[in-house]
Design an enzyme around this catalytic site. Sequence first.
Site, mmCIF file in Angstrom:
data_model
loop_
_atom_site.group_PDB
_atom_site.id
_atom_site.type_symbol
_atom_site.label_atom_id
_atom_site.label_comp_id
_atom_site.label_asym_id
_atom_site.label_seq_id
_atom_site.Cartn_x
_atom_site.Cartn_y
_atom_site.Cartn_z
ATOM 1 N N ARG A 105 8.349 59.107 0.694
ATOM 2 C CA ARG A 105 7.765 59.408 -1.022
ATOM 3 C C ARG A 105 6.679 58.778 -0.856
ATOM 4 N NH1 ARG A 105 7.346 53.538 -2.750
ATOM 5 N NH2 ARG A 105 8.946 52.785 -3.342
ATOM 6 N N GLU A 122 9.464 54.111 -12.875
ATOM 7 C CA GLU A 122 8.530 52.077 -12.329
ATOM 8 C C GLU A 122 6.691 52.876 -12.291
ATOM 9 O OE1 GLU A 122 9.905 50.553 -9.274
ATOM 10 O OE2 GLU A 122 8.298 49.943 -8.549
ATOM 11 N N ARG A 159 6.011 59.442 -8.845
ATOM 12 C CA ARG A 159 6.198 59.259 -7.893
ATOM 13 C C ARG A 159 6.272 60.325 -6.395
ATOM 14 N NH1 ARG A 159 9.362 54.241 -6.732
ATOM 15 N NH2 ARG A 159 8.361 52.871 -7.128
ATOM 16 N N CYS A 194 4.831 47.639 -8.837
ATOM 17 C CA CYS A 194 4.702 46.399 -8.178
ATOM 18 C C CYS A 194 4.320 46.446 -7.051
ATOM 19 C CB CYS A 194 6.859 47.159 -7.603
ATOM 20 S SG CYS A 194 7.131 45.646 -6.471
ATOM 21 N N ARG A 233 18.502 50.063 2.884
ATOM 22 C CA ARG A 233 18.965 49.405 1.546
ATOM 23 C C ARG A 233 20.239 50.732 1.764
ATOM 24 N NH1 ARG A 233 13.717 51.826 -2.253
ATOM 25 N NH2 ARG A 233 12.535 49.603 -1.573
HETATM 26 P P1 ADP Z 1 12.537 54.457 -3.739
HETATM 27 O O1 ADP Z 1 12.671 55.369 -2.753
HETATM 28 O O2 ADP Z 1 12.028 55.396 -4.741
HETATM 29 O O3 ADP Z 1 11.771 53.743 -3.885
HETATM 30 P P2 ADP Z 1 15.420 54.033 -4.303
HETATM 31 O O4 ADP Z 1 14.838 52.880 -2.937
HETATM 32 O O5 ADP Z 1 15.976 53.886 -5.266
HETATM 33 O O6 ADP Z 1 14.071 54.225 -5.028
HETATM 34 O O7 ADP Z 1 15.930 56.047 -3.674
HETATM 35 C C1 ADP Z 1 15.765 56.440 -4.723
HETATM 36 C C2 ADP Z 1 16.688 57.849 -4.200
HETATM 37 O O8 ADP Z 1 15.975 58.490 -3.307
HETATM 38 C C3 ADP Z 1 18.454 56.983 -4.098
HETATM 39 O O9 ADP Z 1 18.968 58.037 -4.800
HETATM 40 C C4 ADP Z 1 18.686 57.339 -2.396
HETATM 41 O O10 ADP Z 1 19.378 57.602 -2.098
HETATM 42 C C5 ADP Z 1 17.602 58.101 -2.583
HETATM 43 N N1 ADP Z 1 16.871 58.112 -1.454
HETATM 44 C C6 ADP Z 1 16.792 57.481 -0.868
HETATM 45 N N2 ADP Z 1 16.706 57.841 0.981
HETATM 46 C C7 ADP Z 1 16.833 58.488 1.139
HETATM 47 C C8 ADP Z 1 17.029 59.835 2.176
HETATM 48 N N3 ADP Z 1 16.773 59.538 3.816
HETATM 49 N N4 ADP Z 1 18.031 61.109 2.175
HETATM 50 C C9 ADP Z 1 18.267 60.987 0.856
HETATM 51 N N5 ADP Z 1 18.044 60.209 -0.275
HETATM 52 C C10 ADP Z 1 17.383 58.947 0.153
HETATM 53 N N1 ARG Z 2 11.627 43.446 -8.998
HETATM 54 C C1 ARG Z 2 12.901 44.135 -7.671
HETATM 55 C C2 ARG Z 2 13.460 42.664 -6.952
HETATM 56 O O1 ARG Z 2 12.307 41.890 -6.782
HETATM 57 C C3 ARG Z 2 12.043 45.458 -7.412
HETATM 58 C C4 ARG Z 2 11.354 44.581 -6.058
HETATM 59 C C5 ARG Z 2 11.118 45.963 -5.174
HETATM 60 N N2 ARG Z 2 11.255 47.450 -5.565
HETATM 61 C C6 ARG Z 2 10.887 48.405 -6.083
HETATM 62 N N3 ARG Z 2 11.490 49.389 -6.941
HETATM 63 N N4 ARG Z 2 9.690 47.847 -6.927
HETATM 64 O O2 ARG Z 2 14.129 42.816 -6.618
#
Ligand code: ADP
Ligand code: ARG
Length: 364
Positions: free
Chosen positions: A131, A230, A234, A276, A314
């Site tokens: 992403r 956020e 995205r 962020c 994560r």
């Molecule tokens: P971001 O990746 O946008 O920083 P998150 O960590 O909250 O935000 O992840 C967003 C969503 O994407 C969550 O539901 C997460 O489980 C999913 N996700 C992240 N990586 C993968 C992956 N490799 N395969 C499937 N889902 C994923």
């Molecule tokens: N503000 C949150 C923290 O400090 C998230 C930081 C990074 N993640 C994000 N989605 N911007 O834990």
Amino acid sequence: MAAVDADVVKKIEGAYDILQKDEKGHSLLKKYLTKEVIEANKNKKTAMGASLWDCIQSGVANTDSGVGIYAPDAESYTTFKDVFYPIINDYHIGFDISKGAKHPPADFGLNKLNFPNPDSEGKYIVSTRVRCGRSLQGYPFNPLLTEAQYKEMEQKVKSALEGLTGELAGTYYPLTGMTKEDQNQLIADHFLFKEGDRFLQAANANRFWPTGRGIYHNKDKTFLVWINEEDHLRIISMQKGGDLLTIFKRLIEGVNQIEKKLPFSHDDTLGFLTFCPTNLGTTVRASVHIKLPNLSKNLDEFHKIAGKYNLQVRGSAGEHSEAVGGIYDVSNKRRMGLTEYDAVKEMYDGIVELIKLEKSMEGK
Ligand code: ADP
Ligand code: ARG
């Protein structure tokens, strides 16, 4: 420009003790918001009116934050650089913005992509996702957006996305009017952002929710765009298995097509601008959902080994979530000071090593 309100200055001054007194807190904000930084910045405001409090309030309300700071507008990164720059340096390992380093120009490496599936038998990698974030030129970030701006941005992005072609062609689904059932299913299937994130909430980033928020996706849900969660956008490419090459190429095609239709905020030093500081620069997070039962038996050790490859671990539902069914989300940690290609390759190379290690532990 009016002075910062006295009660806001008080809150900024009080932040120091709140952060330092929580022994369990280890945020980057706690590390870098010194008394000197507070003194030098407590009376400053950006042209759009953001104070230091607007930047730090999420980290003060959530002392268990990893980072704890957001930029209400692009100018905050420089106006409050005393605290943003050391945090940026610390997070994006190897990049030293304080010494004048500039984020390199975008390079997705399209002519040199070579990511053979590191798990051709499908034993470890459940799915792969890449992403990136984008902000629309001319708009601040969440805490400073008006309700009218949310609606206007949603319309602009929606019409741009509706012009996408080929595999990327799809439909926009606004959150307003979506049934809870559909919303929860999309979240459970890892396609949609969650609701009510307490870090965003405390940053004042969930105002007027669900207005202006939504998700665009193609028929197969392999290409998706989140609107106004956020970040303004995205852009996401994902699918089951470990075929990173196909997934990354799809993302590149998506970014290229969208870039022709919408102007994005970019800065010579910071790269693509995001809400962020962890997401600046390339804004790229390439991840796998992966099962490594042996390696992850000792979680501390697993995190340490992942850290050696600049990888972040994560849980299965993303940030601040737990691993369910032994599935972890492992991604590149840094996004700044390297190219898009290198950020993705960093994840790929690290995963190849983690799988090797897991194999070496099997049957022992
Ligand atoms: P971001 O990746 O946008 O920083 P998150 O960590 O909250 O935000 O992840 C967003 C969503 O994407 C969550 O539901 C997460 O489980 C999913 N996700 C992240 N990586 C993968 C992956 N490799 N395969 C499937 N889902 C994923
Ligand atoms: N503000 C949150 C923290 O400090 C998230 C930081 C990074 N993640 C994000 N989605 N911007 O834990």
